[in-house]
Design a protein around this motif. Structure first.
Motif, PDB file in Angstrom:
ATOM      1  N   GLY A  53     -33.406   6.285  19.004  1.00 30.42           N
ATOM      2  CA  GLY A  53     -32.715   5.000  18.897  1.00 30.42           C
ATOM      3  C   GLY A  53     -33.064   4.086  20.056  1.00 30.42           C
ATOM      4  N   SER A  54     -32.043   3.388  20.570  1.00 28.89           N
ATOM      5  CA  SER A  54     -32.247   2.446  21.660  1.00 28.89           C
ATOM      6  C   SER A  54     -32.477   3.168  22.994  1.00 28.89           C
ATOM      7  CB  SER A  54     -31.031   1.525  21.779  1.00 28.89           C
ATOM      8  OG  SER A  54     -31.136   0.719  22.930  1.00 28.89           O
ATOM      9  N   SER A  55     -33.169   2.468  23.876  1.00 28.21           N
ATOM     10  CA  SER A  55     -33.421   2.999  25.220  1.00 28.21           C
ATOM     11  C   SER A  55     -32.279   2.664  26.186  1.00 28.21           C
ATOM     12  CB  SER A  55     -34.729   2.413  25.775  1.00 28.21           C
ATOM     13  OG  SER A  55     -34.638   0.998  25.867  1.00 28.21           O
TER      14      SER A  55
ATOM     15  N   ARG B  97     -43.488   4.266  22.505  1.00 35.96           N
ATOM     16  CA  ARG B  97     -44.276   5.055  21.538  1.00 35.96           C
ATOM     17  C   ARG B  97     -45.481   4.260  21.056  1.00 35.96           C
ATOM     18  NH1 ARG B  97     -43.378   8.719  17.203  1.00 35.96           N
ATOM     19  NH2 ARG B  97     -45.436   9.244  16.389  1.00 35.96           N
ATOM     20  N   LYS B  98     -45.346   2.950  21.010  1.00 32.34           N
ATOM     21  CA  LYS B  98     -46.445   2.095  20.538  1.00 32.34           C
ATOM     22  C   LYS B  98     -47.155   1.449  21.733  1.00 32.34           C
ATOM     23  CE  LYS B  98     -47.058   1.327  16.737  1.00 32.34           C
ATOM     24  NZ  LYS B  98     -46.406   0.409  15.774  1.00 32.34           N
TER      25      LYS B  98
ATOM     26  N   LYS C 263     -49.845   4.312  17.464  1.00 30.72           N
ATOM     27  CA  LYS C 263     -48.809   5.281  17.824  1.00 30.72           C
ATOM     28  C   LYS C 263     -49.356   6.239  18.881  1.00 30.72           C
ATOM     29  CE  LYS C 263     -46.596   5.379  13.263  1.00 30.72           C
ATOM     30  NZ  LYS C 263     -46.203   6.246  12.123  1.00 30.72           N
ATOM     31  N   LEU C 264     -48.595   6.439  19.920  1.00 34.44           N
ATOM     32  CA  LEU C 264     -49.025   7.283  21.037  1.00 34.44           C
ATOM     33  C   LEU C 264     -47.945   8.309  21.344  1.00 34.44           C
ATOM     34  CD1 LEU C 264     -50.310   4.423  23.377  1.00 34.44           C
ATOM     35  CD2 LEU C 264     -51.659   5.769  21.749  1.00 34.44           C
ATOM     36  N   SER C 265     -48.293   9.586  21.202  1.00 36.42           N
ATOM     37  CA  SER C 265     -47.329  10.645  21.491  1.00 36.42           C
ATOM     38  C   SER C 265     -47.918  11.642  22.490  1.00 36.42           C
ATOM     39  CB  SER C 265     -46.933  11.385  20.211  1.00 36.42           C
ATOM     40  OG  SER C 265     -46.143  12.508  20.538  1.00 36.42           O
TER      41      SER C 265
ATOM     42  N   LEU D 152     -40.406   4.943  11.700  1.00 37.09           N
ATOM     43  CA  LEU D 152     -39.251   5.276  10.877  1.00 37.09           C
ATOM     44  C   LEU D 152     -38.001   5.396  11.742  1.00 37.09           C
ATOM     45  CD1 LEU D 152     -40.880   8.000   8.564  1.00 37.09           C
ATOM     46  CD2 LEU D 152     -40.597   5.541   8.106  1.00 37.09           C
ATOM     47  N   LYS D 153     -36.843   5.405  11.091  1.00 36.36           N
ATOM     48  CA  LYS D 153     -35.577   5.467  11.809  1.00 36.36           C
ATOM     49  C   LYS D 153     -35.475   6.722  12.671  1.00 36.36           C
ATOM     50  CE  LYS D 153     -30.582   5.184  11.091  1.00 36.36           C
ATOM     51  NZ  LYS D 153     -29.485   5.046  10.085  1.00 36.36           N
TER      52      LYS D 153
END
Length: 321
Positions: free
Chosen positions: A17-19, A152-153, A160-162, A68-69
C-alpha cells in the motif's frame, strides 16, 4: 558493511500500500533528537537534501503505474556500517552522515541499478534515504545507519524492478534480467574500501561471511587457512614494527648518551681551562709582587754607595800664609 532487504510484513514494512507508515517510522528518531537539541538529517535522494516527508510519500505512492493492488509498490533497504567502518567515514556524526550520503549516491544506488542487468543507471532509480544515528538493543558506541525507500518502478514509471527476485541474469522467459544481490554486496564493499581508503580484514569481508555461512566444507577450510595465514602475517608485521621501534629508541638513547658525554667532556675542559687561567694569573701576581719587593732594596743600596763616595771625597783646603 551490512546491506539487507527487510522482507515485506503487515506492519511497518507493508509495501503493498502507501509508504506513509514506513515514512512515519523513519521520522521517529528526529523528534527525540530535536527535543534534546541534537543534529538531525532530513530525507535525501540522488541530488537533494533535507526533503519533507510529504514529498517522499507523494513521489513513491504515485509511481505505481500498471501495478496490481497486491503488488509491492516499494522496497526497503538497510545500509549499516560497522563501528570500524564508521570511524573511517568521519570523526563526528555530521561528517559520518555526509559520508553516508556520498556512499549511497556514488556507490549503493549505481550498483543497485547496474545489478538489474537492464542497462539502468543511478538516475533511473527513484529512491529516498533517511539516516538514523541510534539503534535499539545495541551496546555499540557508534550505530549510524541508513534506511532507503526504493520505488518498485523506475523514474520513468515504466520498468518493474524487484531486488527480491531469484532471477539473476535471465535472457529468456517473462522475467528479463533479474537481480544479483551477491554481486551487489561484493561491489558495494569493494567500492566502499576504495572510496574511504579502508583496509578491510578478511574476517570482516562479505566473501568470508558468505563462505562460512553458505559455502562448502572444502571452501570453508580454505578460508580458515587463509585467515590463519593472514593473522600470522599481521603478527609478523607487528613484531617487525615493534623491533624497528625498539632499535630506533636504542639509537636515540645511544645518540643522547654520546651527546651527554661530549657535553660533560666540554664542561670539564672549560673548567680546567678556567683553573689554568686562574693559576697563571696567580703566578703573574706572585712574580709582580716579588719584583715589587726587590726593587726598593736595590734602589736603597745604590743610594748608600753614592753617599759613601761623597763622604770620602773631601774638599782641598789652602795653605796659611
Amino acid at each position: 558493511m551490512n546491506i539487507d532487504f527487510p522482507p515485506p510484513s503487515k506492519d511497518t514494512y507493508n509495501n503493498a500500500g502507501s509508504s506513509r507508515r514506513l515514512c512515519n517510522y523513519l521520522e521517529h528518531e528526529d523528534m527525540e533528537r530535536m527535543e534534546q537539541g541534537i543534529y538531525t538529517e532530513g530525507f535525501f535522494n540522488l541530488t537533494e537534501d533535507n526533503l519533507y516527508k510529504s514529498q517522499v510519500i507523494k513521489d513513491i505512492d504515485s509511481n505505481i503505474g500498471q501495478l496490481l493492488k497486491t503488488d509491492a509498490k516499494f522496497y526497503a533497504i538497510h545500509v549499516s556500517p560497522s563501528e570500524k567502518e564508521l570511524r573511517a567515514m568521519g570523526n563526528t556524526e555530521q561528517e559520518q552522515a555526509e559520508a553516508m550520503k556520498r556512499y549511497i549516491r556514488e556507490v549503493v544506488i549505481p550498483e543497485y541499478a547496474r545489478n538489474f542487468n537492464k542497462g539502468l543507471s543511478a538516475e533511473d532509480i527513484k529512491f529516498y534515504g533517511k539516516i538514523h544515528f541510534s539503534r535499539d538493543r545495541s551496546n555499540h558506541e557508534l550505530n549510524m545507519h541508513c534506511h532507503l525507500i526504493v520505488s518498485r518502478k523506475d523514474q520513468a514509471n515504466k520498468k518493474k524492478l524487484s531486488p527480491l527476485t531469484n532471477h539473476k541474469n535471465t535472457q529468456k522467459g517473462t522475467v528479463k534480467g533479474g537481480f544479483d544481490r551477491k554481486n551487489l554486496f561484493q561491489q558495494a564493499e569493494q567500492r566502499f574500501d576504495k572510496l574511504f581508503n579502508y583496509k578491510r580484514e578478511l574476517t570482516e569481508s562479505f566473501e568470508y561471511y558468505n563462505t562460512m555461512k553458505n559455502g562448502r566444507i572444502t571452501d570453508q577450510l580454505k578460508m580458515q587457512e587463509q585467515q590463519i595465514a593472514d593473522e600470522r602475517k599481521n603478527t609478523d608485521m607487528q613484531t617487525s614494527v615493534y623491533a624497528n621501534k625498539q632499535d630506533e629508541q636504542n639509537e636515540n638513547k645511544f645518540a643522547y648518551k654520546q651527546d651527554y658525554n661530549l657535553s660533560n667532556i666540554q664542561s670539564v675542559n672549560q673548567g680546567n681551562k678556567k683553573e689554568n687561567e686562574q693559576s697563571f694569573s696567580l703566578l703573574d701576581l706572585g712574580l709582580s709582587s716579588a719584583l715589587g719587593l726587590l726593587t726598593p732594596d736595590a734602589n736603597k743600596e745604590e743610594e748608600q754607595i753614592s753617599m759613601k763616595k761623597k763622604i770620602k771625597k773631601k774638599p782641598k783646603r789652602g795653605r796659611k800664609r
